[in-house]
Write a protein that holds these residues in place. Sequence first.
Motif, PDB file in Angstrom:
ATOM      1  N   ALA A  88       0.819  -1.216   0.000  1.00 49.22           N
ATOM      2  CA  ALA A  88       0.000   0.000   0.000  1.00 49.22           C
ATOM      3  C   ALA A  88       0.853   1.267   0.000  1.00 49.22           C
ATOM      4  CB  ALA A  88      -0.931  -0.002   1.205  1.00 49.22           C
ATOM      5  N   ILE A  89       1.924   1.265   0.796  1.00 48.30           N
ATOM      6  CA  ILE A  89       2.772   2.459   0.887  1.00 48.30           C
ATOM      7  C   ILE A  89       3.570   2.640  -0.397  1.00 48.30           C
ATOM      8  CG2 ILE A  89       4.709   3.492   2.139  1.00 48.30           C
ATOM      9  CD1 ILE A  89       3.540   2.160   4.684  1.00 48.30           C
ATOM     10  N   LYS A  90       4.045   1.533  -0.965  1.00 44.06           N
ATOM     11  CA  LYS A  90       4.798   1.630  -2.224  1.00 44.06           C
ATOM     12  C   LYS A  90       3.931   2.229  -3.325  1.00 44.06           C
ATOM     13  CE  LYS A  90       8.449  -1.023  -4.499  1.00 44.06           C
ATOM     14  NZ  LYS A  90       8.624  -0.081  -5.586  1.00 44.06           N
ATOM     15  N   GLY A  95       4.430  10.884  -2.590  1.00 47.00           N
ATOM     16  CA  GLY A  95       3.173  11.598  -2.450  1.00 47.00           C
ATOM     17  C   GLY A  95       3.082  12.281  -1.112  1.00 47.00           C
ATOM     18  N   ALA A  96       1.981  13.010  -0.897  1.00 47.10           N
ATOM     19  CA  ALA A  96       1.819  13.850   0.298  1.00 47.10           C
ATOM     20  C   ALA A  96       1.237  13.065   1.467  1.00 47.10           C
ATOM     21  CB  ALA A  96       0.951  15.056  -0.039  1.00 47.10           C
ATOM     22  N   TYR A  97       1.940  12.003   1.831  1.00 45.11           N
ATOM     23  CA  TYR A  97       1.537  11.164   2.956  1.00 45.11           C
ATOM     24  C   TYR A  97       2.694  11.019   3.937  1.00 45.11           C
ATOM     25  CZ  TYR A  97      -2.188   9.494  -0.176  1.00 45.11           C
ATOM     26  OH  TYR A  97      -3.247   9.413  -1.035  1.00 45.11           O
ATOM     27  N   THR A  98       2.364  10.938   5.226  1.00 47.76           N
ATOM     28  CA  THR A  98       3.316  10.534   6.261  1.00 47.76           C
ATOM     29  C   THR A  98       2.783   9.262   6.889  1.00 47.76           C
ATOM     30  OG1 THR A  98       3.969  12.811   6.734  1.00 47.76           O
ATOM     31  CG2 THR A  98       4.435  11.173   8.429  1.00 47.76           C
ATOM     32  N   PHE A  99       3.645   8.256   7.013  1.00 49.28           N
ATOM     33  CA  PHE A  99       3.249   6.975   7.585  1.00 49.28           C
ATOM     34  C   PHE A  99       3.961   6.770   8.914  1.00 49.28           C
ATOM     35  CE2 PHE A  99       2.994   6.656   2.974  1.00 49.28           C
ATOM     36  CZ  PHE A  99       1.680   6.243   2.805  1.00 49.28           C
ATOM     37  N   ILE A 100       3.188   6.431   9.947  1.00 45.47           N
ATOM     38  CA  ILE A 100       3.762   6.151  11.267  1.00 45.47           C
ATOM     39  C   ILE A 100       3.885   4.638  11.421  1.00 45.47           C
ATOM     40  CG2 ILE A 100       3.431   6.364  13.757  1.00 45.47           C
ATOM     41  CD1 ILE A 100       1.854   8.967  13.144  1.00 45.47           C
ATOM     42  N   LEU A 101       5.115   4.190  11.619  1.00 49.14           N
ATOM     43  CA  LEU A 101       5.412   2.759  11.652  1.00 49.14           C
ATOM     44  C   LEU A 101       6.459   2.470  12.734  1.00 49.14           C
ATOM     45  CD1 LEU A 101       5.602   2.541   7.822  1.00 49.14           C
ATOM     46  CD2 LEU A 101       4.300   0.849   9.117  1.00 49.14           C
ATOM     47  N   TYR A 191      -2.513  -2.069  10.853  1.00 55.96           N
ATOM     48  CA  TYR A 191      -3.520  -1.689   9.852  1.00 55.96           C
ATOM     49  C   TYR A 191      -3.559  -0.160   9.774  1.00 55.96           C
ATOM     50  CZ  TYR A 191      -6.292  -0.984  14.068  1.00 55.96           C
ATOM     51  OH  TYR A 191      -6.718  -0.569  15.308  1.00 55.96           O
ATOM     52  N   PRO A 192      -4.026   0.396   8.638  1.00 55.95           N
ATOM     53  CA  PRO A 192      -3.960   1.851   8.484  1.00 55.95           C
ATOM     54  C   PRO A 192      -5.071   2.591   9.217  1.00 55.95           C
ATOM     55  CG  PRO A 192      -4.871   0.840   6.501  1.00 55.95           C
ATOM     56  CD  PRO A 192      -4.485  -0.286   7.416  1.00 55.95           C
ATOM     57  N   PHE A 205      -6.736   4.713   2.153  1.00 59.48           N
ATOM     58  CA  PHE A 205      -6.352   4.091   3.427  1.00 59.48           C
ATOM     59  C   PHE A 205      -7.527   3.996   4.403  1.00 59.48           C
ATOM     60  CE2 PHE A 205      -2.411   5.915   1.726  1.00 59.48           C
ATOM     61  CZ  PHE A 205      -1.657   4.766   1.658  1.00 59.48           C
ATOM     62  N   GLU A 206      -8.738   4.196   3.901  1.00 55.42           N
ATOM     63  CA  GLU A 206      -9.898   4.152   4.804  1.00 55.42           C
ATOM     64  C   GLU A 206     -10.686   2.870   4.590  1.00 55.42           C
ATOM     65  OE1 GLU A 206     -11.779   7.846   3.780  1.00 55.42           O
ATOM     66  OE2 GLU A 206     -10.774   8.929   5.395  1.00 55.42           O
TER      67      GLU A 206
END
Length: 206
Positions: A88-90, A95-101, A191-192, A205-206
Amino acid sequence: MARYFDVHPVDPQPRTVGQVVAMLRDDALIAYPTDSSYALGCRMEYHDGADRIRGIRRLDDKHHFTLVCSDFAQLGQLVKLDNSAFRAIKAATPGAYTFILPATSEVPRRLAHPKKKTVGVRIPDSAVAQALLRELGEPLLSSTLILPGATEPMTDGWTIKEELDHVLDAVVDGGDAGTEATTVVDWSDGYPQVVRVGAGDPARFE
């Protein structure tokens, strides 16, 4: 006083990019444009950098910093990804996203969330940000440039220079970078969860 660099937003001048990166390697804190507003940035290994960003934005130690990466390979060294997050992230980057992992051991402990051991990561779709990242060869520790009391990020390089001249080392002006921060997706529980809606389309992501 902060040095002021005027760069072309689509075709950044290599000489100017090189000058900014030389300052970054010498532990400079800069303001630079991304695909979703301006951000504050410094080298991940610059020990005082996080505190300087916290001071400008008046943040506490629970704030999630973002490690801005040039590509997915670099991002994958900093956070733990399962197969669903990987795919999903790839697909959503750059793009204009920040992912917390969950952070890997590559991330200094002082930069991860003190309790959750997580960190934010992103790959910007911005020619200026990408030019800086490629020349630097490592991620930038970053935070959206929203001043205390403001509801929107700063959008104009010269205004940033005038307001933050005494607390920054350089301002990279790449034109208007928009007023929306990134969309933040928390993937730390496997999960997102969209925790902030911004410039990136949250629907995927919803």
